[in-house]
Design a protein around this motif. Structure first.
Motif, PDB file in Angstrom:
ATOM      1  N   VAL A 182       0.840  -1.198   0.000  1.00  0.00           N
ATOM      2  CA  VAL A 182       0.000   0.000   0.000  1.00  0.00           C
ATOM      3  C   VAL A 182       0.873   1.244   0.000  1.00  0.00           C
ATOM      4  N   LYS A 183       0.792   2.006  -1.083  1.00  0.00           N
ATOM      5  CA  LYS A 183       1.472   3.296  -1.147  1.00  0.00           C
ATOM      6  C   LYS A 183       0.469   4.380  -0.747  1.00  0.00           C
ATOM      7  N   THR A 184       0.830   5.185   0.222  1.00  0.00           N
ATOM      8  CA  THR A 184      -0.096   6.200   0.721  1.00  0.00           C
ATOM      9  C   THR A 184       0.256   7.607   0.253  1.00  0.00           C
ATOM     10  N   ASN A 185       1.468   7.819  -0.215  1.00  0.00           N
ATOM     11  CA  ASN A 185       1.889   9.143  -0.670  1.00  0.00           C
ATOM     12  C   ASN A 185       1.846   9.203  -2.191  1.00  0.00           C
ATOM     13  N   ILE A 186       0.689   9.588  -2.729  1.00  0.00           N
ATOM     14  CA  ILE A 186       0.560   9.708  -4.179  1.00  0.00           C
ATOM     15  C   ILE A 186       0.353  11.173  -4.541  1.00  0.00           C
ATOM     16  N   ASP A 187       0.765  11.514  -5.743  1.00  0.00           N
ATOM     17  CA  ASP A 187       0.697  12.892  -6.233  1.00  0.00           C
ATOM     18  C   ASP A 187      -0.654  13.111  -6.898  1.00  0.00           C
ATOM     19  N   ARG A 188      -1.503  13.891  -6.265  1.00  0.00           N
ATOM     20  CA  ARG A 188      -2.816  14.191  -6.819  1.00  0.00           C
ATOM     21  C   ARG A 188      -2.807  15.559  -7.493  1.00  0.00           C
ATOM     22  N   GLY A 223     -12.293  12.621 -10.727  1.00  0.00           N
ATOM     23  CA  GLY A 223     -11.404  12.649  -9.570  1.00  0.00           C
ATOM     24  C   GLY A 223     -10.148  11.844  -9.802  1.00  0.00           C
ATOM     25  N   PRO A 224      -9.147  12.041  -8.945  1.00  0.00           N
ATOM     26  CA  PRO A 224      -7.899  11.284  -9.056  1.00  0.00           C
ATOM     27  C   PRO A 224      -8.086   9.838  -8.639  1.00  0.00           C
ATOM     28  N   ALA A 225      -7.340   8.956  -9.277  1.00  0.00           N
ATOM     29  CA  ALA A 225      -7.498   7.523  -9.052  1.00  0.00           C
ATOM     30  C   ALA A 225      -6.693   7.035  -7.861  1.00  0.00           C
ATOM     31  N   THR A 226      -7.368   6.296  -6.976  1.00  0.00           N
ATOM     32  CA  THR A 226      -6.710   5.387  -6.053  1.00  0.00           C
ATOM     33  C   THR A 226      -6.823   4.013  -6.704  1.00  0.00           C
ATOM     34  N   THR A 227      -5.707   3.438  -7.097  1.00  0.00           N
ATOM     35  CA  THR A 227      -5.729   2.176  -7.839  1.00  0.00           C
ATOM     36  C   THR A 227      -5.563   0.990  -6.900  1.00  0.00           C
ATOM     37  N   VAL A 228      -6.231  -0.107  -7.235  1.00  0.00           N
ATOM     38  CA  VAL A 228      -6.102  -1.336  -6.452  1.00  0.00           C
ATOM     39  C   VAL A 228      -6.269  -2.531  -7.380  1.00  0.00           C
ATOM     40  N   ARG A 229      -5.445  -3.533  -7.189  1.00  0.00           N
ATOM     41  CA  ARG A 229      -5.580  -4.770  -7.956  1.00  0.00           C
ATOM     42  C   ARG A 229      -6.078  -5.858  -7.018  1.00  0.00           C
ATOM     43  N   CYS A 230      -7.212  -6.437  -7.386  1.00  0.00           N
ATOM     44  CA  CYS A 230      -7.850  -7.487  -6.586  1.00  0.00           C
ATOM     45  C   CYS A 230      -7.777  -8.810  -7.333  1.00  0.00           C
ATOM     46  N   ALA A 231      -7.734  -9.885  -6.590  1.00  0.00           N
ATOM     47  CA  ALA A 231      -7.877 -11.194  -7.210  1.00  0.00           C
ATOM     48  C   ALA A 231      -9.323 -11.369  -7.654  1.00  0.00           C
ATOM     49  N   PRO A 232      -9.576 -12.125  -8.719  1.00  0.00           N
ATOM     50  CA  PRO A 232     -10.949 -12.368  -9.147  1.00  0.00           C
ATOM     51  C   PRO A 232     -11.786 -12.967  -8.017  1.00  0.00           C
ATOM     52  N   ASN A 249      -2.328   1.651  -5.086  1.00  0.00           N
ATOM     53  CA  ASN A 249      -1.600   2.829  -5.576  1.00  0.00           C
ATOM     54  C   ASN A 249      -0.286   2.458  -6.252  1.00  0.00           C
ATOM     55  N   HIS A 250      -0.362   1.369  -7.022  1.00  0.00           N
ATOM     56  CA  HIS A 250       0.641   0.996  -8.009  1.00  0.00           C
ATOM     57  C   HIS A 250      -0.032   1.115  -9.377  1.00  0.00           C
ATOM     58  N   PRO A 251       0.729   1.254 -10.458  1.00  0.00           N
ATOM     59  CA  PRO A 251       0.104   1.263 -11.787  1.00  0.00           C
ATOM     60  C   PRO A 251      -0.645  -0.035 -12.045  1.00  0.00           C
ATOM     61  N   ILE A 256      -3.229   2.722 -15.852  1.00  0.00           N
ATOM     62  CA  ILE A 256      -3.674   3.796 -14.973  1.00  0.00           C
ATOM     63  C   ILE A 256      -2.653   3.937 -13.846  1.00  0.00           C
ATOM     64  N   TYR A 257      -2.199   5.176 -13.650  1.00  0.00           N
ATOM     65  CA  TYR A 257      -1.264   5.467 -12.571  1.00  0.00           C
ATOM     66  C   TYR A 257      -2.022   6.151 -11.436  1.00  0.00           C
ATOM     67  N   PRO A 258      -1.657   5.871 -10.190  1.00  0.00           N
ATOM     68  CA  PRO A 258      -2.335   6.557  -9.081  1.00  0.00           C
ATOM     69  C   PRO A 258      -2.204   8.064  -9.229  1.00  0.00           C
ATOM     70  N   GLY A 259      -3.308   8.758  -9.029  1.00  0.00           N
ATOM     71  CA  GLY A 259      -3.323  10.204  -9.194  1.00  0.00           C
ATOM     72  C   GLY A 259      -3.747  10.662 -10.568  1.00  0.00           C
TER      73      GLY A 259
END
Length: 225
Positions: free
Chosen positions: A4-10, A52-61, A147-149, A157-160
């Motif tokens: 989890v990356k919490t410092n993203i550039d919005r 709005g800016p993206a908070t990205t997340v990859r989930c398993a199916p 918050n990874h691509p 999609i890149y975070p932010g």
């Protein structure tokens, strides 16, 4: 790897607000016909709209563990973008998580998986865009990145990055291109309003779209009255 990356550039909130004036289609065309996510991604109600800016997340199916974690770490105004392998037969998001997002002031959810409790979500007023609607349950088992691509809907999609969604679909704008895209979108809107005015004044498609020479070169034959 840090999950989890919490410092993203919005981007600046004012810039996001100014971009929101334009439709997804206008933005897509204005920035060179790029950024459109897969046409499979649609709002559960056509009146829904977000920017709005993206908070990205990859989930398993069929697994919404990291989606819940992403909601925890997202900030007001963010759009949760949940990539889940385009797995349609799962209701990975519903009214309970919708209320959690609404309480935090999040701008919307975009997922390539399924959602459920759609009537409740519509009444809640949270914009939800998904690849399907499914009542099938999920598990909470698999850790993944936030918050990874991510690759989503044929785009990276890149975070932010800024996501703009409306009745026609979703488009992504790179955060460092937002001001230029706003300028180009305004120019396109102005040009289209002018063209519509000319049509209302009696102009024709062949005339106003400069098609006379194009059609002549292609050998178009028209029956004479």
């Amino acid at each position: 790897m840090i999950h989890v990356k919490t410092n993203i550039d919005r981007p600046d909130a004012d810039a996001v607000s100014r971009l929101a004036k334009f439709s997804s289609a206008t933005i897509h065309e204005a920035q060179g016909r790029k950024g459109a996510l897969s046409s499979k991604i649609k709002p559960i109600d056509r009146s829904m709209s977000f920017c709005g800016p993206a908070t990205t997340v990859r989930c398993a199916p069929r697994d919404n563990l990291m989606l819940q974690v992403a909601i925890h770490y997202a900030e007001a105004g963010d759009v949760i973008l949940a990539a889940a392998g385009e797995y349609e037969e799962a209701g990975t998001f519903g009214d309970v998580l919708g209320n959690a997002m609404k309480a935090k002031g999040l701008a919307g959810l975009v997922t390539d998986s399924g959602v459920r409790d759609t009537q409740d979500l519509i009444e809640l007023g949270l914009p939800v865009f998904s690849g399907s609607i499914s009542i099938k349950g999920t598990v909470k088992e698999t850790i993944g990145p936030i918050n990874h691509p991510v690759v989503f809907g044929d785009e990276i999609i890149y975070p932010g990055d800024v996501l703009r969604g409306d009745a026609d679909g979703v488009v992504v704008v790179r955060k460092d291109e937002i001001e230029e895209v706003i300028r180009l979108s305004q120019e396109r809107d102005d040009a289209e309003r002018e063209l519509i005015g000319l049509y209302k004044a009696g102009g024709t498609t062949i005339e106003l779209c400069n098609l006379t020479e194009v059609l002549k070169a292609k050998g178009l034959l028209v029956e004479q009255a």
